[in-house]
Design a protein around this motif. Structure first.
Motif, PDB file in Angstrom:
ATOM      1  N   VAL A  95      -0.172   3.856 -12.414  1.00  0.00           N
ATOM      2  CA  VAL A  95       0.261   3.162 -11.196  1.00  0.00           C
ATOM      3  C   VAL A  95      -0.192   1.709 -11.220  1.00  0.00           C
ATOM      4  O   VAL A  95       0.578   0.808 -10.873  1.00  0.00           O
ATOM      5  N   ASP A  96      -1.417   1.442 -11.669  1.00  0.00           N
ATOM      6  CA  ASP A  96      -1.901   0.068 -11.760  1.00  0.00           C
ATOM      7  C   ASP A  96      -1.031  -0.768 -12.686  1.00  0.00           C
ATOM      8  O   ASP A  96      -0.712  -1.922 -12.388  1.00  0.00           O
ATOM      9  N   ARG A  97      -0.617  -0.191 -13.812  1.00  0.00           N
ATOM     10  CA  ARG A  97       0.232  -0.911 -14.758  1.00  0.00           C
ATOM     11  C   ARG A  97       1.623  -1.151 -14.176  1.00  0.00           C
ATOM     12  O   ARG A  97       2.203  -2.223 -14.365  1.00  0.00           O
ATOM     13  N   ILE A  98       2.162  -0.173 -13.469  1.00  0.00           N
ATOM     14  CA  ILE A  98       3.484  -0.324 -12.860  1.00  0.00           C
ATOM     15  C   ILE A  98       3.452  -1.389 -11.776  1.00  0.00           C
ATOM     16  O   ILE A  98       4.324  -2.265 -11.731  1.00  0.00           O
ATOM     17  N   VAL A  99       2.446  -1.343 -10.920  1.00  0.00           N
ATOM     18  CA  VAL A  99       2.333  -2.321  -9.834  1.00  0.00           C
ATOM     19  C   VAL A  99       2.158  -3.733 -10.392  1.00  0.00           C
ATOM     20  O   VAL A  99       2.658  -4.706  -9.821  1.00  0.00           O
ATOM     21  N   ALA A 100       1.497  -3.860 -11.535  1.00  0.00           N
ATOM     22  CA  ALA A 100       1.303  -5.164 -12.182  1.00  0.00           C
ATOM     23  C   ALA A 100       2.526  -5.582 -13.002  1.00  0.00           C
ATOM     24  O   ALA A 100       2.480  -6.603 -13.693  1.00  0.00           O
ATOM     25  N   LYS A 124       0.834  -1.204   0.000  1.00  0.00           N
ATOM     26  CA  LYS A 124       0.000   0.000   0.000  1.00  0.00           C
ATOM     27  C   LYS A 124       0.870   1.256   0.000  1.00  0.00           C
ATOM     28  O   LYS A 124       0.593   2.204  -0.730  1.00  0.00           O
ATOM     29  N   ARG A 125       1.933   1.246   0.791  1.00  0.00           N
ATOM     30  CA  ARG A 125       2.835   2.399   0.851  1.00  0.00           C
ATOM     31  C   ARG A 125       3.497   2.618  -0.511  1.00  0.00           C
ATOM     32  O   ARG A 125       3.590   3.747  -0.988  1.00  0.00           O
ATOM     33  N   ARG A 126       3.924   1.530  -1.179  1.00  0.00           N
ATOM     34  CA  ARG A 126       4.536   1.655  -2.510  1.00  0.00           C
ATOM     35  C   ARG A 126       3.540   2.234  -3.499  1.00  0.00           C
ATOM     36  O   ARG A 126       3.850   3.124  -4.279  1.00  0.00           O
ATOM     37  N   ARG A 127       2.307   1.736  -3.459  1.00  0.00           N
ATOM     38  CA  ARG A 127       1.268   2.232  -4.368  1.00  0.00           C
ATOM     39  C   ARG A 127       1.001   3.714  -4.114  1.00  0.00           C
ATOM     40  O   ARG A 127       0.881   4.503  -5.050  1.00  0.00           O
ATOM     41  N   ASP A 128       0.906   4.096  -2.858  1.00  0.00           N
ATOM     42  CA  ASP A 128       0.671   5.506  -2.517  1.00  0.00           C
ATOM     43  C   ASP A 128       1.832   6.389  -2.985  1.00  0.00           C
ATOM     44  O   ASP A 128       1.616   7.484  -3.512  1.00  0.00           O
ATOM     45  N   ARG A 174      11.878   1.452 -14.619  1.00  0.00           N
ATOM     46  CA  ARG A 174      12.612   1.061 -13.401  1.00  0.00           C
ATOM     47  C   ARG A 174      11.649   0.759 -12.261  1.00  0.00           C
ATOM     48  O   ARG A 174      11.845  -0.193 -11.505  1.00  0.00           O
ATOM     49  N   ASP A 175      10.598   1.576 -12.119  1.00  0.00           N
ATOM     50  CA  ASP A 175       9.626   1.338 -11.056  1.00  0.00           C
ATOM     51  C   ASP A 175       8.849   0.045 -11.293  1.00  0.00           C
ATOM     52  O   ASP A 175       8.436  -0.622 -10.347  1.00  0.00           O
ATOM     53  N   SER A 176       8.632  -0.308 -12.550  1.00  0.00           N
ATOM     54  CA  SER A 176       7.861  -1.496 -12.886  1.00  0.00           C
ATOM     55  C   SER A 176       8.688  -2.775 -12.834  1.00  0.00           C
ATOM     56  O   SER A 176       8.299  -3.754 -12.204  1.00  0.00           O
ATOM     57  N   TRP A 177       9.832  -2.797 -13.509  1.00  0.00           N
ATOM     58  CA  TRP A 177      10.642  -4.015 -13.638  1.00  0.00           C
ATOM     59  C   TRP A 177      11.895  -4.011 -12.792  1.00  0.00           C
ATOM     60  O   TRP A 177      12.596  -4.997 -12.717  1.00  0.00           O
ATOM     61  N   GLY A 178      12.236  -2.878 -12.182  1.00  0.00           N
ATOM     62  CA  GLY A 178      13.453  -2.800 -11.385  1.00  0.00           C
ATOM     63  C   GLY A 178      14.653  -2.428 -12.240  1.00  0.00           C
ATOM     64  O   GLY A 178      14.533  -2.130 -13.426  1.00  0.00           O
ATOM     65  N   GLU A 179      15.820  -2.480 -11.637  1.00  0.00           N
ATOM     66  CA  GLU A 179      17.057  -2.166 -12.347  1.00  0.00           C
ATOM     67  C   GLU A 179      17.343  -3.265 -13.364  1.00  0.00           C
ATOM     68  O   GLU A 179      17.179  -4.446 -13.065  1.00  0.00           O
ATOM     69  N   PRO A 180      17.780  -2.900 -14.562  1.00  0.00           N
ATOM     70  CA  PRO A 180      18.111  -3.926 -15.556  1.00  0.00           C
ATOM     71  C   PRO A 180      19.368  -4.695 -15.157  1.00  0.00           C
ATOM     72  O   PRO A 180      20.216  -4.189 -14.415  1.00  0.00           O
ATOM     73  N   ASP A 181      19.479  -5.919 -15.663  1.00  0.00           N
ATOM     74  CA  ASP A 181      20.682  -6.715 -15.422  1.00  0.00           C
ATOM     75  C   ASP A 181      21.875  -6.133 -16.164  1.00  0.00           C
ATOM     76  O   ASP A 181      23.014  -6.259 -15.707  1.00  0.00           O
ATOM     77  N   ASP A 182      21.610  -5.501 -17.296  1.00  0.00           N
ATOM     78  CA  ASP A 182      22.673  -4.894 -18.096  1.00  0.00           C
ATOM     79  C   ASP A 182      22.051  -3.821 -18.986  1.00  0.00           C
ATOM     80  O   ASP A 182      20.868  -3.896 -19.318  1.00  0.00           O
ATOM     81  N   LYS A 199       3.917  10.197  -7.055  1.00  0.00           N
ATOM     82  CA  LYS A 199       4.938  10.465  -8.060  1.00  0.00           C
ATOM     83  C   LYS A 199       4.344  10.699  -9.445  1.00  0.00           C
ATOM     84  O   LYS A 199       4.744  11.625 -10.142  1.00  0.00           O
ATOM     85  N   TYR A 200       3.373   9.871  -9.862  1.00  0.00           N
ATOM     86  CA  TYR A 200       2.849   9.942 -11.228  1.00  0.00           C
ATOM     87  C   TYR A 200       1.467  10.591 -11.331  1.00  0.00           C
ATOM     88  O   TYR A 200       1.106  11.068 -12.394  1.00  0.00           O
ATOM     89  N   GLY A 201       0.685  10.570 -10.259  1.00  0.00           N
ATOM     90  CA  GLY A 201      -0.599  11.248 -10.250  1.00  0.00           C
ATOM     91  C   GLY A 201      -1.672  10.634 -11.147  1.00  0.00           C
ATOM     92  O   GLY A 201      -2.676  11.280 -11.413  1.00  0.00           O
TER      93      GLY A 201
END
Length: 106
Positions: free
Chosen positions: A39-44, A23-27, A57-65, A32-34
């Protein structure tokens, strides 16, 4: 019996902390994006053309390379996710000018 109740209570507290963290991450993302749809797409953990590099980066994280190609008028980055071997990745996302323009999945 008391040990079982203690274990159940510990599991409940662990579950509750995970729910609160989500919930805190979603909030935070909503602040951040308003935009709830973004936000629903990023969280999914979705990826789409037109999303910014920061959204990726928010959706998939840091890339491996990250690989980059420099051309006369633009620089193209290839963000690589899901390493499967030496220079082999499950997903490659093409980023130009800070915006996702393409995707390759193997």
């Amino acid at each position: 019996m008391a040990l079982l109740a203690f274990a159940a209570f510990g599991f409940f507290l662990h579950h509750l902390s995970k729910v609160r963290a989500r919930k805190r991450r979603r909030d935070d993302l909503l602040t951040k994006y308003g935009d709830e749809a973004i936000v629903d797409r990023i969280v999914a953990a979705k990826m789409w053309q037109g999303m910014t590099a920061e959204m990726l980066r928010d959706s998939w994280g840091e890339p491996d390379d990250i690989g980059s190609d420099v051309y006369k008028t633009r620089t193209t980055e290839t963000w690589k996710y899901g390493r499967t071997g030496r220079n082999r990745y499950m997903n490659r996302v093409i980023v130009e000018g800070g915006v996702v323009v393409g995707h390759k999945q193997r």
